[in-house]
Enzyme design. Sequence first.
Site, short mmCIF file in Angstrom:
data_model
loop_
_atom_site.label_atom_id
_atom_site.label_comp_id
_atom_site.label_asym_id
_atom_site.label_seq_id
_atom_site.Cartn_x
_atom_site.Cartn_y
_atom_site.Cartn_z
N ASN A 134 -17.19 -23.84 -8.48
CA ASN A 134 -17.17 -23.06 -7.24
C ASN A 134 -15.86 -22.36 -6.94
O ASN A 134 -15.85 -21.38 -6.20
CB ASN A 134 -17.65 -23.92 -6.05
CG ASN A 134 -16.75 -25.10 -5.78
OD1 ASN A 134 -16.03 -25.55 -6.67
ND2 ASN A 134 -16.79 -25.59 -4.58
N GLY B 224 -15.29 -32.17 -8.68
CA GLY B 224 -16.72 -31.94 -8.88
C GLY B 224 -17.53 -32.88 -8.00
O GLY B 224 -17.06 -33.30 -6.94
N GLU C 205 -11.40 -35.38 -6.81
CA GLU C 205 -11.58 -34.47 -5.66
C GLU C 205 -13.07 -34.16 -5.61
O GLU C 205 -13.58 -33.43 -6.47
CB GLU C 205 -10.79 -33.16 -5.87
CG GLU C 205 -9.29 -33.31 -5.82
CD GLU C 205 -8.74 -33.38 -4.39
OE1 GLU C 205 -9.53 -33.35 -3.43
OE2 GLU C 205 -7.52 -33.45 -4.26
N CYS D 233 -16.55 -27.23 -1.07
CA CYS D 233 -16.63 -28.65 -0.72
C CYS D 233 -16.34 -28.86 0.77
O CYS D 233 -16.69 -29.90 1.31
CB CYS D 233 -15.66 -29.45 -1.57
SG CYS D 233 -14.07 -28.66 -1.71
N GLU E 186 -24.44 -33.83 1.05
CA GLU E 186 -23.78 -32.54 0.90
C GLU E 186 -24.84 -31.49 0.53
O GLU E 186 -25.47 -31.60 -0.53
CB GLU E 186 -22.73 -32.64 -0.21
CG GLU E 186 -21.99 -31.34 -0.44
CD GLU E 186 -20.96 -31.45 -1.56
OE1 GLU E 186 -21.25 -32.06 -2.61
OE2 GLU E 186 -19.86 -30.89 -1.38
P1 NAP Z 1 -20.28 -31.24 -11.31
O1 NAP Z 1 -21.66 -30.97 -11.73
O2 NAP Z 1 -19.89 -32.65 -11.02
O3 NAP Z 1 -19.35 -30.65 -12.47
C1 NAP Z 1 -17.95 -30.66 -12.38
C2 NAP Z 1 -17.37 -30.66 -13.78
O4 NAP Z 1 -17.67 -31.91 -14.40
C3 NAP Z 1 -17.94 -29.56 -14.69
O5 NAP Z 1 -16.91 -29.10 -15.52
C4 NAP Z 1 -18.97 -30.34 -15.48
O6 NAP Z 1 -19.26 -29.75 -16.73
C5 NAP Z 1 -18.24 -31.65 -15.67
N1 NAP Z 1 -19.07 -32.78 -16.06
C6 NAP Z 1 -20.37 -33.00 -15.76
N2 NAP Z 1 -20.78 -34.17 -16.34
C7 NAP Z 1 -19.71 -34.67 -17.01
C8 NAP Z 1 -19.48 -35.83 -17.81
N3 NAP Z 1 -20.43 -36.71 -18.03
N4 NAP Z 1 -18.25 -36.01 -18.35
C9 NAP Z 1 -17.27 -35.13 -18.13
N5 NAP Z 1 -17.42 -34.00 -17.40
C10 NAP Z 1 -18.62 -33.79 -16.82
O7 NAP Z 1 -19.85 -30.39 -10.03
P2 NAP Z 1 -20.11 -28.83 -9.76
O8 NAP Z 1 -21.55 -28.64 -9.43
O9 NAP Z 1 -19.48 -27.98 -10.80
O10 NAP Z 1 -19.24 -28.63 -8.44
C11 NAP Z 1 -19.73 -28.88 -7.17
C12 NAP Z 1 -19.17 -30.19 -6.62
O11 NAP Z 1 -17.75 -30.17 -6.65
C13 NAP Z 1 -19.55 -30.37 -5.16
O12 NAP Z 1 -19.90 -31.71 -4.93
C14 NAP Z 1 -18.25 -30.04 -4.43
O13 NAP Z 1 -18.14 -30.62 -3.16
C15 NAP Z 1 -17.23 -30.56 -5.38
N6 NAP Z 1 -15.93 -29.94 -5.13
C16 NAP Z 1 -14.92 -30.69 -4.61
C17 NAP Z 1 -13.68 -30.09 -4.35
C18 NAP Z 1 -12.52 -30.88 -3.80
O14 NAP Z 1 -11.41 -30.42 -3.92
N7 NAP Z 1 -12.73 -32.05 -3.20
C19 NAP Z 1 -13.51 -28.75 -4.61
C20 NAP Z 1 -14.58 -28.01 -5.14
C21 NAP Z 1 -15.77 -28.63 -5.42
P3 NAP Z 1 -20.56 -28.79 -16.91
O15 NAP Z 1 -20.34 -27.64 -16.02
O16 NAP Z 1 -20.49 -28.45 -18.36
O17 NAP Z 1 -21.75 -29.62 -16.53
#
Ligand code: NAP
Length: 476
Positions: free
Chosen positions: A154, A230, A250, A284, A378
């Site tokens: 994002n 993530g 995060e 987020c 969320e």
């Molecule tokens: P996500 O599905 O958890 O993916 C985040 C990252 O983790 C991606 O690079 C993903 O790779 C990777 N990943 C997934 N499974 C993994 C595994 N088993 N081992 C290692 N890496 C793995 O999250 P998203 O949909 O991209 O992002 C949305 C989430 O991020 C929301 O919950 C949002 O609130 C949170 N977020 C938090 C913050 C903060 O600062 N607190 C900021 C922004 C977003 P792939 O893409 O290849 O699956």
Amino acid sequence: MAATATGRKLLIGGDWVETGEWTEVRSPYDGSLIGRVVKAGAGETRNALDAAESAMREPIPAHERAAILDRVAALLSERADEAARTISAEAGKPMKAARVEAARAVSTYTMAAVEARKLVGDAVPMDASPAGVGKLAFTLRVPIGIVAAISPFNFPLNLVAHKIAPALAAGCSVVLKPASQTPLSALLLAELETEAGLPAGWLNVVCGPAGDIGDVLVDDERVKLITFTGSSSVGWRLRERAARKRVNLELGNATPVIVAADADLEDAAGRLAANAFSFAGQSCISVQRVYVERDAYDSFLERFLPRVEALQVGDPADEGTDVGPVIAESERDRVLSWIDDATSRGARVLSGGMLDGELLRPTVIADAPRDAKVSSEEVFGPLCTITPYDTLDEAIALANSTRYGLQAGIFTSDVKSALQAASDLEFGGVTVNEAPTFRADQMPYGGVKDSGNTREGPAYAVREMTEQRLVVLQLR
Ligand code: NAP
């Protein structure tokens, strides 16, 4: 030489590497082909770790690290338009928001350069105990070791910057795995870092299946810290699996905001309408749950709903667009099913709730049950709930009633209410008379409860990415 924007290679040990396999990056808006990236697997990830390990054998002095970070900031400023277009194309983020993200990434690098220049340990007051008399002691801040960085879709530029810029400031080499949907912004940053003079191996970028790459990063003992942004489910699982590493998380939020009757309702309505729906709610800290004091409920809605309805929904590449697509059709359909779930249990849709072509219109829901998904999980889509409250204690209890704790906000003109909210809201950050979506990149940013266990912002991330080494000198 870097590959072109439409065919990007991996960066490993200073070389742009091909594997013979490519992954397509498609627009979340219309499915058109944006580019291709080389696909890595476990082998390339191990090669990247070898390169990161050998890079750290020749540390870069702080002044050079700072100078490289400053040069990246300058290069990114020059190429801000290209960076914003890349973000917009691969994430489906409206250009307005993508331009803000590109400018913020410049700020992140600038702040990281400052931190590189002032990285010091502490003096220890040794004669404060009898045992320490006659001794001098201080700590050095030494790099923790190789950092594995895993980033979400994002904020594909600035959240990568929040990992790789502090890591360089701290003197750590990095293996980065960007989100599969948005690798191009990360590879653009990698190109700028090499152009800025970063020596080989300090930044390595591998794109490919999360499981294969993630397993190597979790299992390899050379990785000393995993910095992950993530979803909560993936993040906490990584932390369980990497018990011997520092794992900084995060994660998500179901962002609440309280609007007291004494607030400037006009101002609150404007800020909240913009911040509940920017990037289709996929931040987020997107405003999700709005609690309005009952006396002001109708007046607030009179101001809020027209602003929501005025938001322009459409092509993220158009400069006028406020709200574009959610990242995937499956995610859009999930949000629609959460709306159905809430309305089947008595909630009312005050605005939106339906598609505009393929895009979900900004949706405002009233009377959502407290345990409906839209009230407790969320949403990560263009949706907010509006709920009346009678006392501030009740509003704070409602705001606290999820497993998340990243940021929350209150609008009020009463300093006592503001301070009560700051004290009692169980969140990493509380904004007063500003939407809780606000973030400046030097702030300590991070959550409690299921939202994470760390603080980002270069000054704070650099501390996480270093160890304190104690030095004790016997004076006489
Ligand atoms: P996500 O599905 O958890 O993916 C985040 C990252 O983790 C991606 O690079 C993903 O790779 C990777 N990943 C997934 N499974 C993994 C595994 N088993 N081992 C290692 N890496 C793995 O999250 P998203 O949909 O991209 O992002 C949305 C989430 O991020 C929301 O919950 C949002 O609130 C949170 N977020 C938090 C913050 C903060 O600062 N607190 C900021 C922004 C977003 P792939 O893409 O290849 O699956």
